[in-house]
Design a protein around this motif. Sequence first.
Motif, PDB file in Angstrom:
ATOM      1  N   PRO A   1       1.490  -1.237   0.076  1.00  0.00           N
ATOM      2  CA  PRO A   1       0.130   0.222  -0.356  1.00  0.00           C
ATOM      3  C   PRO A   1       0.887   1.308   0.482  1.00  0.00           C
ATOM      4  O   PRO A   1       0.256   2.505   0.119  1.00  0.00           O
ATOM      5  CB  PRO A   1      -0.921  -0.305   1.753  1.00  0.00           C
ATOM      6  CG  PRO A   1      -1.156  -1.444   1.002  1.00  0.00           C
ATOM      7  CD  PRO A   1       0.269  -2.311   0.912  1.00  0.00           C
ATOM      8  N   SER A   2       2.088   0.998   0.368  1.00  0.00           N
ATOM      9  CA  SER A   2       3.044   2.779   1.025  1.00  0.00           C
ATOM     10  C   SER A   2       3.936   2.095  -0.179  1.00  0.00           C
ATOM     11  O   SER A   2       4.593   3.772  -0.352  1.00  0.00           O
ATOM     12  CB  SER A   2       3.109   2.458   2.414  1.00  0.00           C
ATOM     13  OG  SER A   2       4.255   1.517   2.628  1.00  0.00           O
ATOM     14  N   ALA A   3       4.400   1.456  -0.434  1.00  0.00           N
ATOM     15  CA  ALA A   3       5.281   1.559  -2.045  1.00  0.00           C
ATOM     16  C   ALA A   3       4.995   0.367  -2.147  1.00  0.00           C
ATOM     17  O   ALA A   3       5.120  -0.882  -2.432  1.00  0.00           O
ATOM     18  CB  ALA A   3       6.593   1.327  -0.665  1.00  0.00           C
ATOM     19  N   ARG A   4       6.132   0.411  -3.642  1.00  0.00           N
ATOM     20  CA  ARG A   4       6.555  -0.709  -4.967  1.00  0.00           C
ATOM     21  C   ARG A   4       7.762  -0.764  -5.423  1.00  0.00           C
ATOM     22  O   ARG A   4       8.366   0.539  -5.945  1.00  0.00           O
ATOM     23  CB  ARG A   4       5.953  -0.270  -6.327  1.00  0.00           C
ATOM     24  CG  ARG A   4       5.552  -1.462  -7.168  1.00  0.00           C
ATOM     25  CD  ARG A   4       4.803  -1.107  -8.646  1.00  0.00           C
ATOM     26  NE  ARG A   4       4.197  -2.227  -9.136  1.00  0.00           N
ATOM     27  CZ  ARG A   4       5.312  -2.210 -10.274  1.00  0.00           C
ATOM     28  NH1 ARG A   4       6.219  -1.596 -10.647  1.00  0.00           N
ATOM     29  NH2 ARG A   4       4.760  -3.406 -11.084  1.00  0.00           N
ATOM     30  N   GLY A   5       8.212  -1.802  -5.200  1.00  0.00           N
ATOM     31  CA  GLY A   5       9.844  -2.243  -5.652  1.00  0.00           C
ATOM     32  C   GLY A   5      10.268  -3.750  -5.131  1.00  0.00           C
ATOM     33  O   GLY A   5       9.586  -4.034  -5.153  1.00  0.00           O
ATOM     34  N   ARG A   6      11.561  -3.200  -5.519  1.00  0.00           N
ATOM     35  CA  ARG A   6      12.657  -4.691  -4.628  1.00  0.00           C
ATOM     36  C   ARG A   6      13.168  -5.156  -3.423  1.00  0.00           C
ATOM     37  O   ARG A   6      13.742  -3.910  -2.949  1.00  0.00           O
ATOM     38  CB  ARG A   6      13.588  -4.976  -6.233  1.00  0.00           C
ATOM     39  CG  ARG A   6      14.405  -5.969  -6.069  1.00  0.00           C
ATOM     40  CD  ARG A   6      15.478  -6.295  -7.262  1.00  0.00           C
ATOM     41  NE  ARG A   6      16.469  -5.275  -6.916  1.00  0.00           N
ATOM     42  CZ  ARG A   6      17.827  -5.190  -6.256  1.00  0.00           C
ATOM     43  NH1 ARG A   6      17.886  -5.868  -5.923  1.00  0.00           N
ATOM     44  NH2 ARG A   6      18.212  -3.864  -6.476  1.00  0.00           N
TER      45      ARG A   6
ATOM     46  N   ALA B   1      13.042  -4.737  10.178  1.00  0.00           N
ATOM     47  CA  ALA B   1      12.209  -3.695   9.072  1.00  0.00           C
ATOM     48  C   ALA B   1      12.801  -4.654   7.757  1.00  0.00           C
ATOM     49  O   ALA B   1      13.863  -5.247   7.741  1.00  0.00           O
ATOM     50  CB  ALA B   1      12.024  -2.695   9.138  1.00  0.00           C
ATOM     51  N   THR B   2      11.622  -4.531   7.267  1.00  0.00           N
ATOM     52  CA  THR B   2      12.189  -4.608   5.231  1.00  0.00           C
ATOM     53  C   THR B   2      12.669  -3.447   4.720  1.00  0.00           C
ATOM     54  O   THR B   2      11.685  -2.377   4.525  1.00  0.00           O
ATOM     55  CB  THR B   2      10.702  -5.351   4.569  1.00  0.00           C
ATOM     56  OG1 THR B   2      10.161  -7.018   5.456  1.00  0.00           O
ATOM     57  CG2 THR B   2      11.609  -5.869   3.419  1.00  0.00           C
ATOM     58  N   HIS B   3      13.531  -3.482   3.956  1.00  0.00           N
ATOM     59  CA  HIS B   3      14.068  -2.415   3.228  1.00  0.00           C
ATOM     60  C   HIS B   3      13.468  -2.988   1.491  1.00  0.00           C
ATOM     61  O   HIS B   3      14.131  -3.286   1.047  1.00  0.00           O
ATOM     62  CB  HIS B   3      15.193  -2.773   3.397  1.00  0.00           C
ATOM     63  CG  HIS B   3      16.320  -2.148   4.253  1.00  0.00           C
ATOM     64  ND1 HIS B   3      17.048  -1.842   5.163  1.00  0.00           N
ATOM     65  CD2 HIS B   3      15.356  -2.023   5.588  1.00  0.00           C
ATOM     66  CE1 HIS B   3      17.102  -1.913   6.213  1.00  0.00           C
ATOM     67  NE2 HIS B   3      16.064  -1.741   6.851  1.00  0.00           N
ATOM     68  N   ILE B   4      13.311  -1.512   1.153  1.00  0.00           N
ATOM     69  CA  ILE B   4      12.182  -1.869  -0.366  1.00  0.00           C
ATOM     70  C   ILE B   4      13.112  -1.036  -1.125  1.00  0.00           C
ATOM     71  O   ILE B   4      13.247   0.308  -0.480  1.00  0.00           O
ATOM     72  CB  ILE B   4      11.092  -2.078  -0.583  1.00  0.00           C
ATOM     73  CG1 ILE B   4      10.385  -2.935   0.646  1.00  0.00           C
ATOM     74  CG2 ILE B   4      10.676  -1.924  -1.727  1.00  0.00           C
ATOM     75  CD1 ILE B   4       8.362  -3.660   0.987  1.00  0.00           C
ATOM     76  N   ASP B   5      13.775  -1.220  -2.047  1.00  0.00           N
ATOM     77  CA  ASP B   5      13.962   0.066  -3.308  1.00  0.00           C
ATOM     78  C   ASP B   5      13.057   0.080  -4.204  1.00  0.00           C
ATOM     79  O   ASP B   5      12.911  -1.063  -5.181  1.00  0.00           O
ATOM     80  CB  ASP B   5      16.343  -0.277  -4.090  1.00  0.00           C
ATOM     81  CG  ASP B   5      16.154   0.310  -4.730  1.00  0.00           C
ATOM     82  OD1 ASP B   5      15.676   1.661  -4.477  1.00  0.00           O
ATOM     83  OD2 ASP B   5      16.431  -0.144  -5.823  1.00  0.00           O
ATOM     84  N   THR B   6      12.800   1.677  -4.438  1.00  0.00           N
ATOM     85  CA  THR B   6      10.983   2.314  -4.906  1.00  0.00           C
ATOM     86  C   THR B   6      12.002   3.142  -6.353  1.00  0.00           C
ATOM     87  O   THR B   6      10.903   2.767  -7.076  1.00  0.00           O
ATOM     88  CB  THR B   6      10.765   2.883  -3.903  1.00  0.00           C
ATOM     89  OG1 THR B   6      11.842   3.934  -3.739  1.00  0.00           O
ATOM     90  CG2 THR B   6      10.558   2.293  -2.568  1.00  0.00           C
ATOM     91  N   GLY B   7      13.242   2.479  -6.358  1.00  0.00           N
ATOM     92  CA  GLY B   7      14.139   3.426  -7.642  1.00  0.00           C
ATOM     93  C   GLY B   7      13.988   4.864  -7.209  1.00  0.00           C
ATOM     94  O   GLY B   7      14.830   5.503  -7.926  1.00  0.00           O
ATOM     95  N   GLY B   8      12.720   5.510  -6.794  1.00  0.00           N
ATOM     96  CA  GLY B   8      13.393   6.970  -6.233  1.00  0.00           C
ATOM     97  C   GLY B   8      14.069   6.635  -4.999  1.00  0.00           C
ATOM     98  O   GLY B   8      14.065   8.480  -3.681  1.00  0.00           O
ATOM     99  N   GLY B   9      14.536   5.579  -4.060  1.00  0.00           N
ATOM    100  CA  GLY B   9      14.856   6.510  -2.727  1.00  0.00           C
ATOM    101  C   GLY B   9      14.556   4.331  -1.775  1.00  0.00           C
ATOM    102  O   GLY B   9      14.198   3.832  -3.044  1.00  0.00           O
TER     103      GLY B   9
ATOM    104  N   LEU C   1       3.901  -4.382   7.670  1.00  0.00           N
ATOM    105  CA  LEU C   1       4.150  -5.585   6.443  1.00  0.00           C
ATOM    106  C   LEU C   1       3.333  -6.664   6.275  1.00  0.00           C
ATOM    107  O   LEU C   1       2.524  -7.090   5.848  1.00  0.00           O
ATOM    108  CB  LEU C   1       5.127  -5.649   5.782  1.00  0.00           C
ATOM    109  CG  LEU C   1       5.501  -6.379   4.410  1.00  0.00           C
ATOM    110  CD1 LEU C   1       4.766  -4.977   3.190  1.00  0.00           C
ATOM    111  CD2 LEU C   1       6.766  -6.469   4.363  1.00  0.00           C
ATOM    112  N   ALA C   2       3.767  -7.107   7.878  1.00  0.00           N
ATOM    113  CA  ALA C   2       2.905  -8.651   7.943  1.00  0.00           C
ATOM    114  C   ALA C   2       0.767  -8.343   8.317  1.00  0.00           C
ATOM    115  O   ALA C   2       0.691  -9.418   8.113  1.00  0.00           O
ATOM    116  CB  ALA C   2       2.965  -9.324  10.175  1.00  0.00           C
ATOM    117  N   ALA C   3       0.116  -6.936   8.671  1.00  0.00           N
ATOM    118  CA  ALA C   3      -0.516  -6.907   8.991  1.00  0.00           C
ATOM    119  C   ALA C   3      -1.438  -6.606   8.125  1.00  0.00           C
ATOM    120  O   ALA C   3      -2.490  -6.109   7.587  1.00  0.00           O
ATOM    121  CB  ALA C   3      -0.763  -6.090  10.305  1.00  0.00           C
ATOM    122  N   ALA C   4      -0.549  -6.162   7.419  1.00  0.00           N
ATOM    123  CA  ALA C   4      -0.765  -5.228   5.712  1.00  0.00           C
ATOM    124  C   ALA C   4      -0.806  -6.482   4.658  1.00  0.00           C
ATOM    125  O   ALA C   4      -0.814  -7.483   4.702  1.00  0.00           O
ATOM    126  CB  ALA C   4      -0.190  -4.440   4.959  1.00  0.00           C
TER     127      ALA C   4
END
Length: 466
Positions: free
Chosen positions: A186-191, A199-207, A216-219
């Motif tokens: 819901p808040s990010a899209r990336g790798r 925590a989980t670190h997601i590279d969105t391409g813009g940060g 994340l576990a509840a979403a």
Amino acid sequence: MTSIVSTPWFFWAVAVAVGLPVGLVALTEVHNALARRQSSLARPVHLLRNYILPLGALLLLLVKGTQVSAQATPVRIVATVLGFVVLILLLSGLKATLFQGAPEGSWRKRIPSIFLDVARFVVIAVGLALIFSYVWGANVGGLFTALGISSIVLGLALQNSVGQVISGLLLLFEQPFQIGDWLDTPSARGRVIEVNWRATHIDTGGGLQIMPNSVLAAASFTNLSRPPGAHSISVVTVFAANDPPDDVCSMLTQMASNLPQVRAGAVPKAVPVGGNEYKTSIPLQSPSEDGSARATFLKWIWYASRRAGLHLDEADDDFNTEERIKSSLREIAPMLRLSESDREHLLPYARLARYGAEETLQAAGQVPKRMTFLVRGRIRLSVKGEAGTVIPVRTLDAGDFIGQTALTREPLRTTANALEEVTVLQIEREHIEELVLHRPLLLQEIGRAIEERSKDVRRALASVGE
């Protein structure tokens, strides 16, 4: 005099004297066999042969052979060392038998390393407690009680942080995604580039998006990388109401199929969805190619729709005008030996077209229906090797032409791709045949061009050893 056989230590001494060498020889053979197979059980057998068996034999000699009291300090030291080595053997054996070489996707493979660390800590704590209790007679009950009370107090004080850690552990154990997978949350899209306890670190391409595991576990989120080979994007485009839907879908499907990012073996599909809109589904190799594939597809269909006489975004195209065609015919007139009357004769049959960068103008194996003369831009001719590699053959500039085998009806050996936006003048086969019928020299030049292109192909293939 009492016989030596009847003494209490005799049989123990004989058992140690015979059993120790036999055990060492047998374990050495087993260890060598496991080492040759590179088995994970080689290390536990090594510990058993080099440490536990000799220490056990020494302990038996001290207690049973020489009748030394079990409460004596030397016996306790040997027993303590033996207990430590047994603990190491137990930890090594559990790791080798349960987790090393576990099949992919099994519960043993999915267990996070923190669970293994906690299990090791519990085994070590219990083992040390048993050693100090039975060997040294220490009272460890009070220590465990104090540790339990301290754990409860710390858990209440740090319940928010501990909750995130527990959520992270459960997320790691379930493994709904792995490092390198693409997530749509819901808040990010990336790798995903890192997953730790918190925590989980997601590279969105813009940060870098740092998302707590409890959130994340509840979403609800989508793993774009699973199942493998199922990822695709959808591109919605608008055309004019009078554009034939079959022509529009055919053009969209062809352009999508030519994309270099399309997954091998997959077929794009375009369908009308109403309201002059068309949706094109493009199967891709990876979510990382979404942006480049979408941008290239939208660029290519801008050019392709105008060449096909279709109206992308309901826009008209006024590029293919009579004045531009006349100007282009004047530019290629020296090449075709055209007079003023020849240009006037060809004017109704000539047509201007534009291609975008990297777009394919002709493909190897096709029999061209027209000759194409390059007016602006550059074109690269290439051929595929036996291993599927693309081998450059020649670069064409303004004034060159392609599709020369339209006269001989032979399949093309090279593929032509635009290196930048190109403008070409196209003349159908029957009109070129009519033109060369009265110009033998022009026919010879076209034949010479066909032979030169064939030589270029052979040289290019020979340069890479094919």
